[in-house]
Enzyme design. Structure first.
Site, PDB file in Angstrom:
ATOM      1  N   LEU A  84       1.517  29.743 -35.877  1.00  0.00           N
ATOM      2  CA  LEU A  84       2.527  30.491 -35.134  1.00  0.00           C
ATOM      3  C   LEU A  84       3.016  29.622 -33.980  1.00  0.00           C
ATOM      4  O   LEU A  84       2.302  29.423 -32.993  1.00  0.00           O
ATOM      5  CB  LEU A  84       1.949  31.812 -34.610  1.00  0.00           C
ATOM      6  CG  LEU A  84       1.418  32.773 -35.669  1.00  0.00           C
ATOM      7  CD1 LEU A  84       1.038  34.115 -35.020  1.00  0.00           C
ATOM      8  CD2 LEU A  84       2.448  33.002 -36.773  1.00  0.00           C
ATOM      9  N   LEU A  85       4.219  29.089 -34.105  1.00  0.00           N
ATOM     10  CA  LEU A  85       4.830  28.259 -33.060  1.00  0.00           C
ATOM     11  C   LEU A  85       5.677  29.134 -32.153  1.00  0.00           C
ATOM     12  O   LEU A  85       6.565  29.843 -32.615  1.00  0.00           O
ATOM     13  CB  LEU A  85       5.708  27.168 -33.673  1.00  0.00           C
ATOM     14  CG  LEU A  85       5.016  25.982 -34.338  1.00  0.00           C
ATOM     15  CD1 LEU A  85       6.062  25.002 -34.861  1.00  0.00           C
ATOM     16  CD2 LEU A  85       4.070  25.284 -33.366  1.00  0.00           C
ATOM     17  N   SER A  86       5.406  29.062 -30.866  1.00  0.00           N
ATOM     18  CA  SER A  86       6.148  29.875 -29.900  1.00  0.00           C
ATOM     19  C   SER A  86       7.235  29.089 -29.191  1.00  0.00           C
ATOM     20  O   SER A  86       8.094  29.681 -28.529  1.00  0.00           O
ATOM     21  CB  SER A  86       5.185  30.438 -28.847  1.00  0.00           C
ATOM     22  OG  SER A  86       4.653  29.377 -28.064  1.00  0.00           O
TER      23      SER A  86
ATOM     24  N   VAL B 210       3.959  24.543 -25.203  1.00  0.00           N
ATOM     25  CA  VAL B 210       3.173  23.338 -25.415  1.00  0.00           C
ATOM     26  C   VAL B 210       1.871  23.641 -26.148  1.00  0.00           C
ATOM     27  O   VAL B 210       1.394  22.830 -26.948  1.00  0.00           O
ATOM     28  CB  VAL B 210       2.891  22.638 -24.066  1.00  0.00           C
ATOM     29  CG1 VAL B 210       2.003  23.490 -23.168  1.00  0.00           C
ATOM     30  CG2 VAL B 210       2.277  21.259 -24.276  1.00  0.00           C
ATOM     31  N   ASP B 211       1.267  24.805 -25.933  1.00  0.00           N
ATOM     32  CA  ASP B 211      -0.034  25.107 -26.533  1.00  0.00           C
ATOM     33  C   ASP B 211       0.032  25.168 -28.057  1.00  0.00           C
ATOM     34  O   ASP B 211      -0.744  24.508 -28.754  1.00  0.00           O
ATOM     35  CB  ASP B 211      -0.579  26.424 -25.972  1.00  0.00           C
ATOM     36  CG  ASP B 211      -0.864  26.362 -24.483  1.00  0.00           C
ATOM     37  OD1 ASP B 211      -1.236  25.277 -24.010  1.00  0.00           O
ATOM     38  OD2 ASP B 211      -0.696  27.383 -23.802  1.00  0.00           O
TER      39      ASP B 211
ATOM     40  N   GLY C  90      -2.010  29.342 -30.432  1.00  0.00           N
ATOM     41  CA  GLY C  90      -2.332  28.541 -29.256  1.00  0.00           C
ATOM     42  C   GLY C  90      -3.137  29.274 -28.212  1.00  0.00           C
ATOM     43  O   GLY C  90      -3.131  28.877 -27.048  1.00  0.00           O
TER      44      GLY C  90
ATOM     45  N   CYS D 219       0.590  43.379 -28.413  1.00  0.00           N
ATOM     46  CA  CYS D 219       1.416  42.450 -29.181  1.00  0.00           C
ATOM     47  C   CYS D 219       0.543  41.607 -30.108  1.00  0.00           C
ATOM     48  O   CYS D 219       0.893  41.359 -31.256  1.00  0.00           O
ATOM     49  CB  CYS D 219       2.217  41.551 -28.245  1.00  0.00           C
ATOM     50  SG  CYS D 219       3.328  40.397 -29.096  1.00  0.00           S
TER      51      CYS D 219
ATOM     52  N   CYS E 140       5.191  39.029 -23.208  1.00  0.00           N
ATOM     53  CA  CYS E 140       5.421  37.951 -24.161  1.00  0.00           C
ATOM     54  C   CYS E 140       6.873  37.723 -24.540  1.00  0.00           C
ATOM     55  O   CYS E 140       7.261  36.603 -24.820  1.00  0.00           O
ATOM     56  CB  CYS E 140       4.588  38.187 -25.413  1.00  0.00           C
ATOM     57  SG  CYS E 140       4.794  39.802 -26.166  1.00  0.00           S
TER      58      CYS E 140
END
Length: 380
Positions: A11-13, A16-17, A125, A102, A223
């Site tokens: 899961l890419l937000s 950086v994490d 992340g 969430c 979020c």
């Protein structure tokens, strides 16, 4: 855990994490699929939202490592579930945590229903770790209590090793409190590749690998809100409801408020009252009155004993008597004891806690604040 034969979703937000998560997996010779979860506001043109920039960052990072990126629209699920939860709670005078829900309902919930079910593991992340407790440490008599909510999710086999949610070595960034409402089956699929790192290490990796978001600031607040003011968010859905602000000790009228949902127990700033400081110490929802106390950290702003209800055990293991806890996202863990009640537990903290508010989650850990047992909602 051997990840070579696992199907992994990342899961890419855009932060950086999660980007370093992808790097860490690719570094191990893996080629995971990447997903960006879209949960933005209902009418994006009216909001100052960073979602477009988030998606651009996620796209750039996935392309850097030759991984496929798919956008998963969980907009309606977020607003039907998480926003409804938030608004119902604040309307009732409680202090909810949308980020906690969430994780349970969207990142490991709605996403799983749409695409995550095709994968063995879902990597995020989060700053958290996990560990496995082998069956030899568990008794047969525990089988009936292994699932915290059998009506909502299938429980793991009682004969299988138990997976624990554990804290990160970075006390400031540790996010187990935001994960303390997930189900056992969600934890079984969760993978936290940077959970054992300090934030500084993650930044160093991102800069060394020339990630596009290496110097990007961490997101703050709820979020999906981005730069949106939380009170504007509440005002949009709940409007305003003017009422009195009263001094608790004297009953004296101090001022007016625009809606009890704009204020939470323990709040000091943003009251707009003269002669301060003033602390919010109580709310009467029926009369729409906010009670405040005057001075610096008044005794009325603290509680040492309070009940929690509907305790959610992440993996079915109930907590011991001697624990540590958090009621908000802070680096500190507070020692306490738990007294079982008909509805949950009475918490007896080792020290008075500032700003204990109904609706908050009390997150429970072992005495060494290593393993997270789960959380219950504060009712006083």
């Amino acid at each position: 855990m051997n990840l070579k034969d696992k199907r992994i979703a990342v899961l890419l937000s855009g932060g950086v994490d999660s980007s370093v998560v992808l790097y860490e997996l690719v570094r191990q010779g893996l080629q995971p699929d990447c997903f960006y979860i879209k949960i933005g506001p209902e009418e994006e043109e009216e909001w100052d939202c960073s979602s477009e920039e988030d998606l651009e960052m996620a796209t750039a990072v996935s392309h850097k490592y030759g991984c496929r990126l798919e956008v998963i629209d969980c907009h309606h699920e977020y607003w039907d579930q998480v926003t409804k939860y938030t608004m119902d709670k604040v309307r009732a005078g409680l202090t909810p945590n949308p980020d906690v829900m969430c994780n349970r309902l969207i990142k490991f919930g709605a996403f799983h229903e749409k695409r995550g079910h095709d994968y063995d593991l879902i990597a995020t992340g989060h700053y958290a770790t996990t560990e496995i407790e082998e069956q030899g440490a568990r008794g047969k008599e525990q089988e009936d209590s292994l699932c915290s909510d059998k009506s909502l999710a299938p429980c793991s086999s009682p004969l299988a090793p138990r997976k624990w949610l554990c804290t990160s070595p970075d006390p400031v960034k540790d996010q187990t409190d935001f994960l303390a409402q997930i189900y056992d089956w969600q934890l079984e699929k969760a993978l936290f590749p940077i959970g054992h790192m300090m934030k500084e290490e993650v930044r160093e990796i991102a800069e060394r690998e020339h990630l596009v978001n290496a110097k990007r600031k961490d997101s703050q607040g709820i979020c999906f809100l981005g730069k949106i003011n939380y009170n504007d968010y509440l005002r949009r859905y709940l409007g305003e409801l003017p009422g009195d602000v009263v001094e608790l000790e004297t009953g004296k009228l101090i001022g007016k408020h625009k809606g009890h949902w704009f204020h939470t127990i323990g709040q000091r700033k943003g009251m707009g009252l003269g002669g301060g400081p003033w602390f919010v110490v109580k709310k009467d929802i029926t009369q729409n009155i906010i009670y405040v106390s005057h001075g610096y950290d008044p005794a009325t702003a603290y509680k040492q004993n309070f009940p929690i209800m509907a305790f959610h055990s992440i993996n079915g293991q109930l907590p011991p008597t001697d624990i540590t806890l958090k009621i908000r996202h802070t680096p500190e863990f507070i020692p306490a004891t738990l007294e079982p009640t008909a509805d949950g537990y009475m918490v007896h903290a080792a020290q008075p806690i500032h700003g204990v508010a109904p609706g908050q989650f009390c997150v429970v850990y072992d005495a060494d604040h290593h393993r997270c047992y789960g959380s219950g909602e504060i009712t006083v």
